[in-house]
Write a protein that holds these residues in place. Structure first.
Motif, PDB file in Angstrom:
ATOM      1  N   LEU A 163      11.587   1.099 -13.027  1.00  0.00           N
ATOM      2  CA  LEU A 163      12.191   0.235 -11.941  1.00  0.00           C
ATOM      3  C   LEU A 163      12.394  -1.032 -12.629  1.00  0.00           C
ATOM      4  N   PRO A 164      13.431  -1.744 -12.436  1.00  0.00           N
ATOM      5  CA  PRO A 164      14.035  -2.942 -12.871  1.00  0.00           C
ATOM      6  C   PRO A 164      12.894  -4.221 -12.544  1.00  0.00           C
ATOM      7  N   LYS A 165      12.725  -4.968 -13.413  1.00  0.00           N
ATOM      8  CA  LYS A 165      11.666  -6.020 -13.007  1.00  0.00           C
ATOM      9  C   LYS A 165      12.331  -7.108 -12.025  1.00  0.00           C
ATOM     10  N   ALA A 166      11.520  -7.740 -11.240  1.00  0.00           N
ATOM     11  CA  ALA A 166      12.112  -8.824 -10.227  1.00  0.00           C
ATOM     12  C   ALA A 166      12.916  -9.852 -11.062  1.00  0.00           C
ATOM     13  N   ARG A 167      13.961 -10.209 -10.461  1.00  0.00           N
ATOM     14  CA  ARG A 167      14.735 -11.476 -10.936  1.00  0.00           C
ATOM     15  C   ARG A 167      14.148 -12.780 -10.717  1.00  0.00           C
ATOM     16  N   MET A 168      13.356 -13.484 -11.391  1.00  0.00           N
ATOM     17  CA  MET A 168      12.599 -14.544 -11.061  1.00  0.00           C
ATOM     18  C   MET A 168      13.437 -15.947 -11.526  1.00  0.00           C
ATOM     19  N   PRO A 169      12.984 -17.195 -11.002  1.00  0.00           N
ATOM     20  CA  PRO A 169      13.724 -18.400 -11.281  1.00  0.00           C
ATOM     21  C   PRO A 169      13.065 -18.757 -12.657  1.00  0.00           C
ATOM     22  N   GLN A 516       6.700  -7.816 -12.324  1.00  0.00           N
ATOM     23  CA  GLN A 516       7.663  -6.717 -12.139  1.00  0.00           C
ATOM     24  C   GLN A 516       8.085  -6.522 -10.800  1.00  0.00           C
ATOM     25  N   ARG A 517       7.213  -7.004  -9.673  1.00  0.00           N
ATOM     26  CA  ARG A 517       8.003  -6.849  -8.262  1.00  0.00           C
ATOM     27  C   ARG A 517       7.434  -8.062  -7.469  1.00  0.00           C
ATOM     28  N   VAL A 518       8.176  -8.673  -6.690  1.00  0.00           N
ATOM     29  CA  VAL A 518       7.984  -9.770  -5.880  1.00  0.00           C
ATOM     30  C   VAL A 518       8.283  -9.220  -4.678  1.00  0.00           C
ATOM     31  N   SER A 538      13.906 -10.215  -5.894  1.00  0.00           N
ATOM     32  CA  SER A 538      14.356 -11.310  -6.290  1.00  0.00           C
ATOM     33  C   SER A 538      13.113 -12.315  -6.065  1.00  0.00           C
ATOM     34  N   GLY A 539      12.999 -13.296  -6.967  1.00  0.00           N
ATOM     35  CA  GLY A 539      11.950 -14.557  -6.738  1.00  0.00           C
ATOM     36  C   GLY A 539      12.531 -15.618  -5.547  1.00  0.00           C
ATOM     37  N   SER A 540      13.574 -15.518  -5.490  1.00  0.00           N
ATOM     38  CA  SER A 540      14.361 -16.213  -4.391  1.00  0.00           C
ATOM     39  C   SER A 540      15.143 -15.514  -3.352  1.00  0.00           C
ATOM     40  N   TYR A 541      14.835 -16.008  -1.945  1.00  0.00           N
ATOM     41  CA  TYR A 541      15.414 -15.278  -0.749  1.00  0.00           C
ATOM     42  C   TYR A 541      15.802 -16.268   0.255  1.00  0.00           C
TER      43      TYR A 541
END
Length: 918
Positions: A163-169, A516-518, A538-541
């Motif tokens: 699975l793709p890693k979370a997109r973090m700021p 990996q996951r947020v 994603s690390g921002s929502y």
């Protein structure tokens, strides 16, 4: 030492763990013993699947106590796609079940990549004959229903497939405390976190807020620790715990949270206990923390209490007590403590905590059955909502003896935290170790992270303010950090909001880990419903919440499977209350020029002032949460001359108003550098002994401490300096007493060491006659030729011994002696020296055996204490010993039975048999 029950079966379905038999219907748990079931599952596939391990730990387990368990695998939508159940036997209160999920659903159906949940539910139970016709699964489900209030639930999410890693700021780590920074290589200079919404001017301090020392049932060295420990029997106290956490575990703070009901030296109520002794022990803990802080200003030593009973109430920590809360009374109807509380009355306790300014933490909260008010579990209470600031979401094993931070036994309480949040509590998450063994901070890498404004000294007042503000996160990785912001507001805040809300997971690692996951979660305070996942990936929502009150928190899972939880933010979306953006107004004043001075403030706000902080020369020195806003301050901590006072007033929305700076002067007399003189003495050798000191000072003695063998045992504030002390907490033999006298200026005088001797234990009585066989067969019944002075093999001592077998052909030898163990003894220990000489060459098969047994007078086997064989062969005698106190009040035979097969001789040589009682 407890022995784990370890077995493994092959798997016949998608999920398979070992099943057993038996059940329960009428079962009550004792107050002071917690049933714990710990689930361990790797985050990613290992060797083609997910190894699953369940550890059961229940010190209160009896011979017929079992553990019923159900493990289920849930799909990303929450559907059950695989399950297994069983009933585990508990040996010495412990058990283990192991298995594996192969990544398929029941029936062998393949599954898409995704995040799946492995869920454990378990309860203690006893066997009931009428359930014998039920299947194991039926028994387990019945036990879970019957004991619903005792269910332990554990959840671990796992990643199936790629699975793709979370997109973090993008961001930089926040600075950390100097102790933890040195331990993990983190920055210590002030930095700002790069995040949407601006920088965060905070420093993170890592530590644990749950541990025991020898003031209650902790402080036992790891070599001898492994289960429920005897109160006050440990050898290491608070100062030892602080030193280990700082110097070995690399933590910035530690709370020694001693069980409030064990200050009488008992898990029950010691009706002979002295309130003075109990209160002195508690006060010595406060003094030990203060002394350690004074000597180590970069480390925050804290001393508190773990209040309550586990199985018929629930444990919570009082983090900042100034008195010993107790519900126990001695035979003279004296409270064994200083603050009267009622056992398991949580509403009453919360009211007392609010009145005294105490704050608390829910310890290892269960999802049901605990913290009841009017029969409601996890019940909301308005006073409780003010004083309870933390809830544990994770603990490493309470009786772990791990000292390399690699403990695999870890319990999660996230579901209980969610229920408390939904009930209306404002709780930040914490991650502790509940150390009972002397491995403070060393069991695992999990920590509680606390955010203090950068530049603020690490003091109890500043730390408690951060806890009250809920600026806290929980982590399994001491090198990682997580701060949730919401429209630029920091986790822990409550505010009104209109329009969109942007949640940002500000995550960083100083050891190269990645997210990996947020997952962002949402709930509604007071709804008593279910916390739900809002978004992930994603690390921002950004979204617009529904009207009304909500809370939001974020959970990050690293690529290595370790997790972090942020404190929530609480918002009121829209509604009738517009966002409060008006800061309070505040003015400051000071009175006094020496000694204790008073810092005061007048503050007002359009909604309400939540607290006022007092800063002297830019350093926070005190906080007051109610008008009139004032604190007393020891001016001797300042240099003589001019200083500046600023007051900051906060409202519930987080707005801050600052006063103009007020100048004031300090003129204290020349520093007192002369230490007190002190001498020590001791009287008594058993039971309650008296520790005494004579002390004087050029100004005045403020307190005298009594240290035995380098461990602080109590303090006295006023003359005569005497302390009644329970000598049964010491081992028999020689000890040393040192008295330390303090004056108001902090000078310390130390007495010469005084040697004294303790002799509490009655003399041991030998119950075996002719244990060395020097009188031949006197006292023994043995096979022909067994008791011998043959010189082929030497005796351990003397010339005679018992020689069983050694013929190299099928043969059986025995030797026994009848022994009466009085019912009044407190201990009974059987020991003997054994040498095994064998011609067998195998390293895996026991062909010839020696059984050590306890039999009744008719020869019936009551227990086989041990079995030795040719695999134990060696060239010297080895002493073996066993606790046989289970047979006190009976006459039994101590029986040695040697059985040899048809070839290759094995000789079992026994000498110096002893059965001593006390």
């Amino acid at each position: 030492m407890h022995h784990h029950v370890r077995r493994r079966l092959g798997l016949a379905c998608a999920l398979a763990l070992l099943c057993s038999s038996v059940v329960a219907t009428d079962f009550g748990l004792p107050d002071h013993y917690e049933f714990n079931a710990t689930l361990s599952v790797p985050f990613q596939v290992q060797a083609g699947g997910f190894p699953i391990r369940i550890d059961f730990d229940y010190p209160g387990a009896g011979d017929i106590t079992r553990a019923a368990w159900l493990v289920e695998v849930l799909s990303p939508t929450g559907a059950v796609i695989g399950s297994d159940s069983g009933i585990a036997t508990l040996e010495h209160g412990r058990g283990v079940r192991s298995g594996r999920w192969n990544g398929f659903a029941n029936g062998g159906r393949s599954l898409p990549a995704g995040y799946y949940t492995v869920r454990l539910r378990a309860v203690p139970m006893v066997e009931v004959p009428e359930d014998a016709r039920l299947s194991t699964e039926q028994r387990v489900r019945k036990a879970l229903a019957v004991f619903a209030d005792e269910v332990v639930e554990q959840n671990f999410d796992v990643m199936l497939g790629r699975l793709p890693k979370a997109r973090m700021p993008a961001m930089q780590p926040l600075p950390t405390g100097r102790v933890s920074a040195a331990a993990i290589g983190a920055p210590v200079r002030a930095q700002s976190l790069v995040a949407a919404g601006g920088g965060l001017p905070y420093t993170i301090y890592y530590g644990n807020l749950h541990s025991q020392t020898n003031h209650s049932d902790g402080g036992t060295p790891v070599a001898t620790c492994g289960g429920a420990e005897v109160p006050q029997a440990g050898t290491m106290g608070p100062a030892d715990a602080y030193a280990m956490m700082q110097t070995q575990a690399g933590g910035d703070f530690l709370l020694a949270s001693e069980h409030n009901h064990m200050y009488d030296g008992s898990t029950g109520t010691n009706t002979s206990a002295s309130p003075t002794t109990a209160n002195n022990l508690f006060n010595s803990g406060l003094a030990a923390a203060a002394s350690y802080r004074s000597a180590h200003p970069q480390f925050l030593a804290l001393y508190g209490n773990e209040w309550g009973v586990i199985s018929n109430g629930g444990h919570l920590n009082i983090i900042n007590p100034d008195g010993l809360a107790s519900w126990e009374y001695n035979s003279s109807n004296q409270l064994i403590g200083s603050v009267a509380t009622t056992k398991s009355d949580y509403a009453g306790l919360y009211a007392i905590m609010k009145a005294r300014g105490w704050i608390g933490q829910f310890n290892h909260p269960a999802s049901s059955g605990q913290f009841q008010i009017n029969g409601v579990s996890l019940a909301y209470d308005a006073n409780g909502a003010e004083v309870m600031v933390l809830a544990e979401v994770l603990n490493s094993s309470a009786f772990s003896t791990n000292t390399t931070m690699t403990e695999t036994g870890r319990s999660s309480y996230e579901s209980a935290w969610n229920k408390l949040l939904e009930a209306g509590y404002r709780l930040a998450p914490s991650s502790d170790q509940d150390n009972h063994c002397a491995n403070w901070g060393l069991s695992f890498t999990n920590r509680t992270g606390v955010l203090l404004p950068t530049g603020t000294a690490l003091t109890p007042a500043a730390f408690y303010d951060a806890l009250r503000a809920r600026r806290v996160f929980a982590t399994e990785d001491r090198t990682s950090q997580l701060v949730l912001t919401a429209n630029g507001r920091v986790m822990g805040e409550s505010f009104s909001n209109t329009g969109p809300l942007t949640l940002v997971a500000n995550y960083a690692s100083t050891s190269g880990q990645s997210a990996q996951r947020v997952q962002f979660f949402e709930g509604v305070p007071g709804r008593n419903g279910t916390v739900t996942q809002l978004a992930e990936g994603s690390g921002s929502y950004t979204f617009t919440p529904a009207a009304g009150k909500h809370f939001y928190y974020v959970k990050v899972t690293q690529a290595d499977g370790l997790r972090l939880w942020s404190a929530p933010v609480w918002i009121d979306q829209g509604g009738s209350t517009p966002a409060d953006t008006t800061p309070p107004t505040v003015s400051a004043s000071e009175s006094g020029t020496s000694g204790s001075i008073t810092l005061s403030a007048a503050a007002s706000d359009n909604v309400g002032v939540s607290r006022v902080e007092f800063l002297v020369d830019g350093v926070l020195v005190g906080t007051d949460t109610s008008a009139p806003y004032a604190v007393t301050f020891d001016s001797t901590t300042l240099s003589n001359g001019s200083h500046s006072l600023v007051a900051k007033a906060y409202d519930a929305a987080g707005n801050v108003g600052s006063s103009s700076a007020v100048s004031f002067s300090i003129s204290n007399a020349a520093a007192d550098t002369t230490p007190p003189t002190v001498s020590a003495s001791e009287s008594g050798s058993s039971g309650t002994i008296t520790l005494s000191a004579s002390a004087s000072d050029n100004v005045g003695v403020s307190k005298v401490e009594f240290w035995i063998d380098g461990v602080l045992k109590g303090s006295v504030l006023t003359p005569p300096y005497t302390l009644a002390f329970n000598s049964t907490t010491l081992s028999d033999g020689s000890h040393t007493l040192v008295a330390k006298a303090y004056d108001a200026a902090g000078n310390v005088g130390t007495s010469s060491a005084v040697a004294f001797t303790i002799s509490n234990a009655p003399a041991a009585v030998e119950r075996i006659s002719n244990g060395g066989f020097e009188s031949g067969t006197t006292g023994w019944t043995a096979s022909s030729g067994v008791i011998t002075s043959d010189s082929t093999y030497p005796a351990k001592t003397g010339s005679w011994k018992a020689w069983l077998d050694g013929y190299g052909s099928s043969h059986t030898d025995s030797a026994y002696q009848a022994v009466t163990i009085p019912s009044t003894v407190t201990s009974a220990t059987l020991s003997f020296w054994l040498r095994v000489d064998s011609s067998e060459t195998t390293t895996s098969t026991a062909y010839d055996t020696l059984k050590v047994q306890i039999r009744d007078t008719s020869g019936n086997v009551l227990a086989t204490l041990a079995t030795y064989s040719n695999l134990n062969k060696g060239s010297s005698y080895v002493q073996r010993s066993f606790d046989v106190s289970a047979w006190k009040g009976k006459t039994v035979r101590v029986y040695f039975l040697g059985v040899e097969d048809s070839s290759q001789a094995t000789s079992f040589l026994i000498d110096d048999v002893s059965l001593k009682t006390q």
